[in-house]
Design a protein around this motif. Sequence first.
Motif, PDB file in Angstrom:
ATOM      1  N   ARG A 180      -1.428   6.002   8.855  1.00 17.95           N
ATOM      2  CA  ARG A 180      -2.529   6.066   7.885  1.00 17.95           C
ATOM      3  C   ARG A 180      -3.874   6.241   8.589  1.00 17.95           C
ATOM      4  O   ARG A 180      -4.721   7.008   8.134  1.00 17.95           O
ATOM      5  CB  ARG A 180      -2.540   4.808   7.011  1.00 17.95           C
ATOM      6  CG  ARG A 180      -1.391   4.721   6.030  1.00 17.95           C
ATOM      7  CD  ARG A 180      -1.656   3.703   4.940  1.00 17.95           C
ATOM      8  NE  ARG A 180      -1.766   2.356   5.468  1.00 17.95           N
ATOM      9  CZ  ARG A 180      -0.755   1.500   5.549  1.00 17.95           C
ATOM     10  NH1 ARG A 180       0.452   1.872   5.154  1.00 17.95           N
ATOM     11  NH2 ARG A 180      -0.931   0.273   6.027  1.00 17.95           N
ATOM     12  N   GLU A 181      -4.070   5.527   9.704  1.00 19.13           N
ATOM     13  CA  GLU A 181      -5.351   5.613  10.409  1.00 19.13           C
ATOM     14  C   GLU A 181      -5.533   6.958  11.093  1.00 19.13           C
ATOM     15  O   GLU A 181      -6.595   7.579  10.987  1.00 19.13           O
ATOM     16  CB  GLU A 181      -5.457   4.482  11.435  1.00 19.13           C
ATOM     17  CG  GLU A 181      -5.622   3.109  10.796  1.00 19.13           C
ATOM     18  CD  GLU A 181      -5.704   2.000  11.831  1.00 19.13           C
ATOM     19  OE1 GLU A 181      -5.428   2.288  13.021  1.00 19.13           O
ATOM     20  OE2 GLU A 181      -6.032   0.860  11.464  1.00 19.13           O
ATOM     21  N   ILE A 185      -5.232   8.641   5.862  1.00 20.42           N
ATOM     22  CA  ILE A 185      -4.537   8.583   4.572  1.00 20.42           C
ATOM     23  C   ILE A 185      -4.920   7.289   3.863  1.00 20.42           C
ATOM     24  O   ILE A 185      -4.899   6.213   4.454  1.00 20.42           O
ATOM     25  CB  ILE A 185      -3.010   8.639   4.774  1.00 20.42           C
ATOM     26  CG1 ILE A 185      -2.603  10.005   5.345  1.00 20.42           C
ATOM     27  CG2 ILE A 185      -2.275   8.374   3.467  1.00 20.42           C
ATOM     28  CD1 ILE A 185      -1.136  10.088   5.722  1.00 20.42           C
ATOM     29  N   GLN A 186      -5.263   7.401   2.594  1.00 19.85           N
ATOM     30  CA  GLN A 186      -5.590   6.242   1.775  1.00 19.85           C
ATOM     31  C   GLN A 186      -4.336   5.746   1.047  1.00 19.85           C
ATOM     32  O   GLN A 186      -3.524   6.547   0.581  1.00 19.85           O
ATOM     33  CB  GLN A 186      -6.672   6.592   0.742  1.00 19.85           C
ATOM     34  CG  GLN A 186      -7.979   7.080   1.353  1.00 19.85           C
ATOM     35  CD  GLN A 186      -8.652   6.009   2.188  1.00 19.85           C
ATOM     36  OE1 GLN A 186      -8.678   4.834   1.815  1.00 19.85           O
ATOM     37  NE2 GLN A 186      -9.195   6.409   3.337  1.00 19.85           N
ATOM     38  N   GLU A 187      -4.204   4.430   0.945  1.00 21.41           N
ATOM     39  CA  GLU A 187      -3.040   3.846   0.287  1.00 21.41           C
ATOM     40  C   GLU A 187      -2.930   4.306  -1.158  1.00 21.41           C
ATOM     41  O   GLU A 187      -1.823   4.508  -1.671  1.00 21.41           O
ATOM     42  CB  GLU A 187      -3.113   2.322   0.354  1.00 21.41           C
ATOM     43  CG  GLU A 187      -1.942   1.607  -0.303  1.00 21.41           C
ATOM     44  CD  GLU A 187      -0.603   1.933   0.333  1.00 21.41           C
ATOM     45  OE1 GLU A 187       0.402   1.991  -0.412  1.00 21.41           O
ATOM     46  OE2 GLU A 187      -0.560   2.146   1.562  1.00 21.41           O
ATOM     47  N   ILE A 188      -4.066   4.513  -1.811  1.00 22.36           N
ATOM     48  CA  ILE A 188      -4.042   4.936  -3.220  1.00 22.36           C
ATOM     49  C   ILE A 188      -3.403   6.319  -3.366  1.00 22.36           C
ATOM     50  O   ILE A 188      -2.746   6.614  -4.368  1.00 22.36           O
ATOM     51  CB  ILE A 188      -5.472   4.909  -3.823  1.00 22.36           C
ATOM     52  CG1 ILE A 188      -5.392   5.086  -5.333  1.00 22.36           C
ATOM     53  CG2 ILE A 188      -6.366   5.970  -3.175  1.00 22.36           C
ATOM     54  CD1 ILE A 188      -6.727   4.876  -6.029  1.00 22.36           C
ATOM     55  N   LEU A 190      -0.970   7.495  -1.403  1.00 22.35           N
ATOM     56  CA  LEU A 190       0.465   7.299  -1.253  1.00 22.35           C
ATOM     57  C   LEU A 190       1.082   6.711  -2.515  1.00 22.35           C
ATOM     58  O   LEU A 190       2.166   7.120  -2.946  1.00 22.35           O
ATOM     59  CB  LEU A 190       0.739   6.374  -0.064  1.00 22.35           C
ATOM     60  CG  LEU A 190       0.334   6.897   1.317  1.00 22.35           C
ATOM     61  CD1 LEU A 190       0.467   5.789   2.358  1.00 22.35           C
ATOM     62  CD2 LEU A 190       1.184   8.093   1.714  1.00 22.35           C
ATOM     63  N   GLU A 191       0.380   5.752  -3.106  1.00 21.73           N
ATOM     64  CA  GLU A 191       0.899   5.102  -4.302  1.00 21.73           C
ATOM     65  C   GLU A 191       1.042   6.104  -5.442  1.00 21.73           C
ATOM     66  O   GLU A 191       2.018   6.058  -6.205  1.00 21.73           O
ATOM     67  CB  GLU A 191      -0.022   3.948  -4.710  1.00 21.73           C
ATOM     68  CG  GLU A 191       0.502   3.104  -5.861  1.00 21.73           C
ATOM     69  CD  GLU A 191       1.870   2.525  -5.591  1.00 21.73           C
ATOM     70  OE1 GLU A 191       2.684   2.436  -6.535  1.00 21.73           O
ATOM     71  OE2 GLU A 191       2.153   2.162  -4.418  1.00 21.73           O
ATOM     72  N   GLU A 192       0.095   7.022  -5.569  1.00 24.03           N
ATOM     73  CA  GLU A 192       0.166   8.034  -6.622  1.00 24.03           C
ATOM     74  C   GLU A 192       1.404   8.913  -6.434  1.00 24.03           C
ATOM     75  O   GLU A 192       2.111   9.236  -7.400  1.00 24.03           O
ATOM     76  CB  GLU A 192      -1.098   8.895  -6.597  1.00 24.03           C
ATOM     77  CG  GLU A 192      -1.087  10.067  -7.561  1.00 24.03           C
ATOM     78  CD  GLU A 192      -0.944   9.650  -9.020  1.00 24.03           C
ATOM     79  OE1 GLU A 192      -0.379  10.427  -9.811  1.00 24.03           O
ATOM     80  OE2 GLU A 192      -1.396   8.522  -9.373  1.00 24.03           O
ATOM     81  N   LEU A 193       1.696   9.281  -5.187  1.00 23.96           N
ATOM     82  CA  LEU A 193       2.875  10.100  -4.929  1.00 23.96           C
ATOM     83  C   LEU A 193       4.161   9.312  -5.151  1.00 23.96           C
ATOM     84  O   LEU A 193       5.164   9.864  -5.600  1.00 23.96           O
ATOM     85  CB  LEU A 193       2.831  10.648  -3.499  1.00 23.96           C
ATOM     86  CG  LEU A 193       2.010  11.928  -3.323  1.00 23.96           C
ATOM     87  CD1 LEU A 193       1.834  12.269  -1.855  1.00 23.96           C
ATOM     88  CD2 LEU A 193       2.660  13.087  -4.055  1.00 23.96           C
ATOM     89  N   ARG A 194       4.143   8.018  -4.840  1.00 26.08           N
ATOM     90  CA  ARG A 194       5.331   7.195  -5.095  1.00 26.08           C
ATOM     91  C   ARG A 194       5.649   7.159  -6.583  1.00 26.08           C
ATOM     92  O   ARG A 194       6.818   7.221  -6.980  1.00 26.08           O
ATOM     93  CB  ARG A 194       5.108   5.774  -4.554  1.00 26.08           C
ATOM     94  CG  ARG A 194       5.065   5.675  -3.037  1.00 26.08           C
ATOM     95  CD  ARG A 194       5.066   4.232  -2.579  1.00 26.08           C
ATOM     96  NE  ARG A 194       4.769   4.107  -1.156  1.00 26.08           N
ATOM     97  CZ  ARG A 194       3.608   3.717  -0.654  1.00 26.08           C
ATOM     98  NH1 ARG A 194       2.619   3.374  -1.463  1.00 26.08           N
ATOM     99  NH2 ARG A 194       3.423   3.642   0.655  1.00 26.08           N
ATOM    100  N   PRO A 217       6.425  10.355   0.719  1.00 26.84           N
ATOM    101  CA  PRO A 217       5.022  10.476   0.293  1.00 26.84           C
ATOM    102  C   PRO A 217       4.098  10.959   1.411  1.00 26.84           C
ATOM    103  O   PRO A 217       3.177  11.741   1.159  1.00 26.84           O
ATOM    104  CB  PRO A 217       4.661   9.055  -0.147  1.00 26.84           C
ATOM    105  CG  PRO A 217       5.962   8.426  -0.522  1.00 26.84           C
ATOM    106  CD  PRO A 217       6.956   9.010   0.429  1.00 26.84           C
ATOM    107  N   TYR A 218       4.340  10.517   2.646  1.00 23.74           N
ATOM    108  CA  TYR A 218       3.494  10.945   3.763  1.00 23.74           C
ATOM    109  C   TYR A 218       3.633  12.446   4.018  1.00 23.74           C
ATOM    110  O   TYR A 218       2.637  13.158   4.184  1.00 23.74           O
ATOM    111  CB  TYR A 218       3.872  10.176   5.035  1.00 23.74           C
ATOM    112  CG  TYR A 218       3.514   8.715   5.018  1.00 23.74           C
ATOM    113  CD1 TYR A 218       2.236   8.285   5.359  1.00 23.74           C
ATOM    114  CD2 TYR A 218       4.456   7.749   4.672  1.00 23.74           C
ATOM    115  CE1 TYR A 218       1.899   6.934   5.358  1.00 23.74           C
ATOM    116  CE2 TYR A 218       4.136   6.398   4.661  1.00 23.74           C
ATOM    117  CZ  TYR A 218       2.858   5.997   5.004  1.00 23.74           C
ATOM    118  OH  TYR A 218       2.534   4.663   4.996  1.00 23.74           O
TER     119      TYR A 218
END
Length: 528
Positions: A180-181, A185-188, A190-194, A217-218
């Motif tokens: 992510r760093e 990449i923002q966690e939000i 990734l969550e949207e793709l999940r 997702p990544y």
Amino acid sequence: MQLDSRSRMIFDELIGNPSTTSKELEAGYSLTRRQLGYSFDKINDWLQAKSLPIIERTRQGHFIIDHSIFLNYGSGATIASSELTIISETQRVQMIILMLLSKQEELSLFHFTKALDVSKNTVLSDLNEARAWVEEYDLVIRYSRREGYLLEGEEFSIRRLLINTIYKVLATPNGKKQLRELAHIQEIELEELRVRLEKIERKLNLKFADEEIETLPYSLLLVLRRVKDNEIETSFSIQYEELSDTKEYQATEEILFDMQDIPVQERLFITLRLLTTNVYWSEAQSEEPIPNLAQALDEMLCLFETSAVVKLQDRQQLLNRILLHLKPAYYRIKYQLTEMNDVGYALMKNEYKELYHLVSQSTKPLAALIGSAIPDSEMAYLTMLIGGWLRKQGDNLQEKVKAIVVCPTDIAVPWVMFNELRELFPEFIFLDIVSLRELHDSNLDYDIVFSPFFLETDKRLYLANSFLKYEDKSRLRKQVLFDLHGYIPSEVNIHDMITIMKKHAVIHDEQLLTRELQQYLNRLGKNK
């Protein structure tokens, strides 16, 4: 979870001197504010993994450390070496490649030294290793003053490298955070793709494997970023007719519904990414989306049964389980998306080398269907599935007698000798037919060597010609079984027995019946 050496040093300082401040740590250890913040986050992640309170930092730069932390690590206690991690050269190379794959700005040596926290010379050395790494994908790392460091080559090869690099980084300690760093990449995101992938699971009536749902997702996020930010023109050799009729092609709408102007080629690539994703459950197992795949697999299992001298029980259940894996494997192999340098196959090949060898010999129908050899990593997974099935039904190949047939290269019909010996000893596993040089190079574990000439070996050696007469076969069988078991088998002609049975019954599998009758008679002879 583990701590790197710098984070451990800072943690030890905080425990030994809890009144220290952020500025004192930065000055004392020559750290930038960002480097200290990065290590501080690692320390708190590590504490949380151990169910301990995090260390809080005030606006004035002081630290609030809970008493329980001192109880665990105070009074001179040190962190065990097993809780430390040193980022290896291989990990740094993977991190450099990841930065190149996901870059949104010009990358210089400064960016690499800052992100990896190593010297300029170390980064230059790592870049040379990275160049060798990407050469396996027909890619090059180039530097220009105007554009910085770049990764160049065919876009499909870049995508292959991207998918495999994400797998490798996520498999390392603290891999998610590093990914992510480094890729910003923002966690939000990734969550949207999940959420969208969960909709795809419901639409396709399947469940992706846990590792895949973590990784997917990544890779999708970075692929879509490349499409949007780089404005690349892609021309993949993906067959539209093969992929556009799949349910996965329709399911891509769940991912792309709010994205404008996504080219058909990119939609096909995302379809391919979904098709190559492993699943652990599917409601549509009875469907055959890939023509002749089930037939090729059935032929593979028949070949394996013959070579391994076993009868696979609950065959349809095993067939369904392997089909669940082979559908994504088919597309991975065909489009060369199988992970490179997979270490899993090495363990399988070393620990279960005879089983691996027999499985690999049996995959010719699959290779013919796909039009490509089965890669080692895919072969390892097939070996694992079949090996687990054999253990479940109580079969142990290690307990069976295993033989190698040696034939000189000038013999025109070596397989005649091989097949005659296999018929003569249906209870033995015949691993392979090899040349003399291949025999000396082989690492397979075998008990018997059959050869038309004398040779040096520490195994039991039996001389056998390419064409054996009936008397020769009888004499050879008696000699081998007496040497192995200490008895001479009863003189019963199995083929005559089969001929009599055919007159009064329907035989569904003559080869299997012959083998089991021979095994039964051998047991009778041994008990006399």
